[in-house]
Design an enzyme around this catalytic site. Sequence first.
Site, PDB file in Angstrom:
ATOM      1  CB  ALA A 166      -0.987  -0.032   1.175  1.00 26.94           C
ATOM      2  CG  ASP A 233      -3.616  -9.853  -2.887  1.00 25.99           C
ATOM      3  OD1 ASP A 233      -3.863  -9.256  -3.961  1.00 25.99           O
ATOM      4  OD2 ASP A 233      -3.338  -9.264  -1.830  1.00 25.99           O
ATOM      5  CE  LYS A 237      -0.539  -7.096  -1.715  1.00 25.97           C
ATOM      6  NZ  LYS A 237      -1.018  -7.032  -0.341  1.00 25.97           N
TER       7      LYS A 237
END
Length: 374
Positions: A166, A233, A237
């Site tokens: 993030a 997920d 990344k």
Amino acid sequence: MTRAVSLIHVGLGLIGGTALGILREQQARWARDFGVTLTFRSFIDSSGGVACDEEGGYSSTTIDRLIAARASGVKVFQAAPEIGLTPRTAGEALDVALSQGPAIVIDCAAGTRTGALAAKAVERGAGAVFSNKAPLSLPANDSVAATLWSQAGARGLMRYETTCGAGLPVISTLRALLDSGDRVISISGALSGTLGAIFADVAAGSAFSEAVRSAKERGYTEPDPRDDLSGLDVARKALILARTIAMSIDLDDIQVESLVPSELAAASVEDFMAGIPMADAEIAKRSSEAVSSGMTLKYVASIQSGESVTVGIRPVATGTVLGSLQGPENVITIRTERYDAYPLTVAGPGAGAAVTAAGVVADVLSLATMLKEH
Ligand SMILES: NC(=O)c1ccc[n+]([C@@H]2O[C@H](COP(=O)([O-])OP(=O)(O)OC[C@H]3O[C@@H](n4cnc5c(N)ncnc54)[C@H](OP(=O)(O)O)[C@@H]3O)[C@@H](O)[C@H]2O)c1
């Protein structure tokens, strides 16, 4: 000479909407302090888009009306005529916007489809900022992925800080290390806040199924927790980190440990939640083995530069930053030739609207500063 930079917003959900709010707030200060003039030129969601070919772009009133329409459940394509705008396909909106000078596509959408818009923009000299991981995880021989990744360097047209950790400065830190001539040896870390919270509960004595249920109840998981537990997920990344350090690798090359029992892969969410205790004994056994040797279980992504990428449960020493992780934070540890004995660690919240949108906005500023001079 400096020119206004047009913004093309693709995806107006939680992150895209929050980033738009910050950009509108910062617009005047950026013009004053950085000489960066922004023009709100185009808005695209899953229905289609709108684009403005007038010099100053959309007015605040028009943007407010578009936001209000979306908040009431009306998407951009349907809302456009009522606001006096021409509804367009996403491709048409992009073309109109790109014909107005320097531009940046801000991809805060989900899924791979929007990657083609960003790739087309980049081919025409525009910038692209991503919070959406999916287009960057496409196979390396896909033309969209090839175009985007060819622009990943410091002077390239793509920024993607928020795809991994993030708002945490992970990609920019890696870039600074690489650009200063350091060599990355390995990257490891906990890249999923959801799995971090689950394994913190397991370490505190909860059964795995209880930890999954609690994470779901606290809103940490996707509506279908298998989207987190599959490891996909985290693998995406890890792929983005590996490609950032110039590894030539695809998702298929990553060894991923899924926490979804194969018997429950096709079940309804309800049946999955009812059946997940079948995984408890195995995780409890691995957890107590780890504890007996002073370790704790974490779901870890591990990238050995030039060699391999793996994603799965690992015992981690409790004395390390990764091992002492207690909740949904992310931690990324980077070992390089210069940061060898004491690796460099970035830690903090790995999700959330405010921090992620702020990371998107910082990427926009970095590109806008570069593009306004050209
Ligand atoms: N939430 C986080 O903390 C976080 C952190 C880091 C990265 N991200 C990533 O950031 C992205 C956005 O996350 P979010 O939480 O904002 O999701 P979200 O609220 O579900 O918003 C997704 C947006 O993408 C749009 N969209 C989907 N497919 C599209 C398409 N083909 N063309 C154009 N627009 C499309 C949706 O349009 P409609 O509204 O028309 O359906 C929606 O506006 C995701 O890729 C996510 O993985 C999120």
